[in-house]
Scaffold this active site. Structure first.
Site, PDB file in Angstrom:
ATOM      1  N   ILE A 149       9.101 -19.341   4.630  1.00 33.02           N
ATOM      2  CA  ILE A 149       9.353 -19.007   4.705  1.00 33.02           C
ATOM      3  C   ILE A 149      10.039 -17.826   4.386  1.00 33.02           C
ATOM      4  CG2 ILE A 149      10.853 -20.834   6.808  1.00 33.02           C
ATOM      5  CD1 ILE A 149      13.040 -19.723   5.899  1.00 33.02           C
ATOM      6  N   GLY A 208       9.558 -29.693  -2.680  1.00 32.74           N
ATOM      7  CA  GLY A 208       9.612 -30.390  -4.706  1.00 32.74           C
ATOM      8  C   GLY A 208      10.679 -30.360  -4.962  1.00 32.74           C
ATOM      9  N   ASN A 218      18.023 -46.789   7.453  1.00 31.06           N
ATOM     10  CA  ASN A 218      17.940 -45.643   7.631  1.00 31.06           C
ATOM     11  C   ASN A 218      16.958 -44.365   6.346  1.00 31.06           C
ATOM     12  OD1 ASN A 218      17.853 -42.194   7.532  1.00 31.06           O
ATOM     13  ND2 ASN A 218      20.205 -42.062   7.162  1.00 31.06           N
ATOM     14  N   GLY A 219      15.756 -44.866   6.330  1.00 27.46           N
ATOM     15  CA  GLY A 219      15.167 -43.774   5.521  1.00 27.46           C
ATOM     16  C   GLY A 219      14.117 -44.526   5.494  1.00 27.46           C
ATOM     17  N   GLU A 220      12.918 -45.291   4.296  1.00 25.99           N
ATOM     18  CA  GLU A 220      12.038 -45.518   4.421  1.00 25.99           C
ATOM     19  C   GLU A 220      11.301 -46.085   2.404  1.00 25.99           C
ATOM     20  OE1 GLU A 220       9.518 -45.208   6.596  1.00 25.99           O
ATOM     21  OE2 GLU A 220       9.668 -42.691   7.778  1.00 25.99           O
ATOM     22  N   CYS A 240      16.735 -42.428  10.514  1.00 23.15           N
ATOM     23  CA  CYS A 240      17.666 -42.371  11.562  1.00 23.15           C
ATOM     24  C   CYS A 240      19.026 -42.197  10.837  1.00 23.15           C
ATOM     25  CB  CYS A 240      16.922 -44.245  11.565  1.00 23.15           C
ATOM     26  SG  CYS A 240      15.854 -44.108  12.080  1.00 23.15           S
TER      27      CYS A 240
END
Length: 643
Positions: free
Chosen positions: A289, A362, A76-78, A2
């Site tokens: 990529i 990672g 904002n975050g987890e 967020c």
């Protein structure tokens, strides 16, 4: 993931401006395209943009209040441990209306006060209004995965996830901090807690800020341990590390939206994907990529890991439009920033976002496990420190008679330096002697007493007392380069595509363990990350475990080619650049000519100067228009479009 912002008039009796708070949230909409929220009451205003990951229902809407409305929070975050916390809190009488980790945060504050932050396991930045105590609490996670900026004018405090949101507030100063210019030219980023703007600060990682009628207080609540354990043997550390890493990956698989992983083919990302593959039932979606320049591309290695683990693998050969992408990157990064790997990082984030909303990475392995080539190099050079200091300094004197770029002069000069100064010089884009030359004469005089290395040198000295000089470089890079460069790059480039990135190797419990593992298990002979390789040896192909460090860089000179030189001259020889007085015009010309003679040796310096001036054109020259959108490029790129 967020975007958050807010204001608190703690002394002047002013009222929060809802329209301004809403505009500040709106400019961060790329951080949260799924929902928006606004709450203003008296002197306080909170704004929020939501990227819905867990609890997609309206129950996750923010700003969020507790049951009686005395607390309001934007987050904002987890929080990966919130299911466990929810059970504990419910047993103590707290009621939950939904299944959002934000709600758990509110109840934890009710239960523990400011100490609640010590119970959080995850990545986060938040602003919490405590109406009963008339105070604002801001916090940032332990290793700074999520950003938070703030400004205090002595009467009111404003905060936001991004600097561009603060700049919409006319009371926030727009005076460039000249010391930050020197720091940026040295390190390619502006170190915390400073920013490019005077009076505007980054809340440092692992810190809590409280503000009430008495003013603002910032204090640390966590720091990385710097005392290694007594050696308990490789088997002990391998088993503990495997268990903790498995748990760190497991808890980061919590999601109500599609989830995958970045896969470069290096040990770090391969280890994360391997552990994911053992936990989930379906094939892990992996994203890689590559480049047409084979010496820079890791696609073959990533493909080998994907085939070995049976992942649902996605690849993209990047034929870059780097110069077209650069204006967007400059705008999203907010401050001068010159880590060129922001370009491929943006490409892989864009590709992943087409398939998933969350990706594991990672990041953090190099700093924690001694993955950079600078560490064995530092260990070899450190043997010279056994010589008397006077003798080493005497060996450095002839270097003053040689050009700074002369190979022998460079070796002699570094012989005379201490471990940390050698390391910082290698990391620097403009080391001290180059910095003094490239700064404008007036600015150089004003900055005569400023040493960009000073803070890092002091931090290293503190840690080296217990860790040793070379092992302390890992702690230094974790606290500086990783937080202010690597994690900034990952956050901004992923958020510009509304992608959440989670980093199991940066779980604070993993970091606390790794910090106590003796250094010789990290760099063992010529093998970097030895203990990590041993931890996942049964999961990955031997060829991947035997690989050295390649890095997620880009062939800067080849990618940008003639367009790079043309753009650099147009921008750096523009009268606007000379008129700022930040740079010495003659020295800028010398750097440009040096790049043309020896591109591989000088492209990095030209790139750094170019990023500084493009930032100035975006945020200084356009300050009056609210910097509401990226600068349209004033050049025409002849690069080939991305595949």
């Amino acid at each position: 993931m967020c975007g958050i912002n807010g204001v608190f008039h703690y002394r002047d009796g002013g009222l929060a401006d809802p329209a301004l708070v809403e505009r500040q949230a709106l400019i961060q909409r790329h951080r949260g395209p799924d929902d928006s929220g606004l709450w203003c009451e008296g002197p306080v205003g909170l704004g929020h943009r939501r990227l819905s990951i867990v609890d997609l229902s309206p129950g996750g809407h923010q700003p969020m209040a507790n049951e009686d409305g005395s607390l309001r929070v934007v987050f904002n975050g987890e929080l990966y441990n919130w299911p466990e916390m929810k059970g504990t809190l419910a047993a103590r009488g707290h009621r939950f209306r939904g299944s959002s980790d934000t709600e758990a945060l509110l109840h934890l504050y009710e239960e523990h006060g400011d100490d609640f932050v010590r119970h959080l396991r995850g990545m986060f930045a938040f602003g919490l209004w405590d109406g009963a105590r008339r105070r604002l609490v801001l916090g940032r996670d332990r290793v700074g995965k999520k950003p938070l900026y703030w400004h205090d004018d002595g009467r009111r405090i404003v905060f936001a996830s991004e600097l561009k949101a603060l700049l919409l507030d006319p009371s926030v100063p727009r005076e460039v901090d000249e010391r930050a210019i020197a720091d940026f030219l040295t390190f390619q980023y502006v170190p915390a807690p400073g920013t490019i703007w005077k009076g505007v600060h980054k809340l440092p990682a692992g810190h809590l800020l409280t503000c009430d009628a008495r003013g603002v207080e910032v204090r640390r609540y966590w720091s990385l341990p710097v005392v290694p354990e007594e050696d308990r043997g490789a088997d002990h550390y391998r088993e503990r590390l495997r268990a903790l890493l498995t748990d760190a990956v497991r808890i980061r698989l919590m999601s109500d939206v599609p989830l995958g992983a970045f896969l470069s083919g290096g040990v770090d990302s391969s280890a994360v994907v391997a552990l994911m593959s053992r936990i989930v039932r379906e094939p892990v979606k992996t994203f890689s990529i590559g480049f047409e320049e084979e010496e820079w591309s890791e696609l073959d290695h990533a493909r080998a890991v994907a085939q070995h683990l049976g992942t649902d693998h996605h690849e993209l050969i990047v034929r870059p439009r780097a110069l077209d992408l650069l204006p967007r990157l400059v705008w999203h990064l907010d401050e001068p920033f010159a880590d060129a790997s922001m370009i491929p990082t943006s490409y892989v984030a864009e590709m992943a976002r087409r398939n998933v909303t969350v990706a594991l990475s990672g990041d953090g392995g190099d700093e924690a496990f001694a993955g950079y080539t600078t560490y064995p190099w530092a260990r070899e050079y450190a043997r010279l420190d056994r010589l008397p200091r006077a003798l080493r300094r005497a060996a450095g004197w002839p270097a003053r008679l040689m050009h700074p770029e002369h190979p022998l002069g460079r070796r002699l000069r570094r012989t005379s330096l201490d471990v940390v100064d050698r390391h910082l010089e290698v990391m620097a884009h403009f080391p001290p002697w180059d910095l003094r030359r490239v700064l404008g004469p007036d600015l150089a005089r004003r900055l005569r007493g400023h040493d960009p290395f000073a803070a890092a040198r002091d931090r290293h000295a503190h840690d080296a007392a217990t860790l040793g000089a070379v092992p302390a470089l890992l702690a230094l890079d974790t606290a500086t380069y990783m937080i202010d460069d690597v994690l900034v790059k990952v956050d901004r480039t992923s958020m510009m595509h509304s992608l959440e990135v989670r980093c199991p190797l940066l779980d604070h419990e993993v970091l606390e363990l790794v910090a106590t593992i003796p250094f010789h298990y990290k760099l063992r002979g010529d093998v970097s990350k030895w203990i990590l390789r041993e931890c996942v040896r049964d999961l990955l192909p031997p060829a991947i475990l035997a690989r050295g460090k390649q890095g997620f860089g880009m062939p800067l000179e080849r990618w940008l080619g003639d367009d790079f030189g043309r753009l650099a001259r147009e921008v750096l020889l523009d009268p606007r650049c000379a008129g700022r007085g930040w740079l010495d015009a003659r020295e800028v010309g010398r750097v440009l000519e040096s790049r043309e003679r020896r591109p591989d040796a000088h492209a990095r310096q030209v790139w750094t100067l170019l990023c500084l001036e493009l930032w100035a054109q975006t945020y200084v020259d356009r300050a009056g228009d609210g910097v509401a959108a990226p600068l349209e490029p004033a050049w025409t790129s002849r690069s080939t479009a991305a595949a």
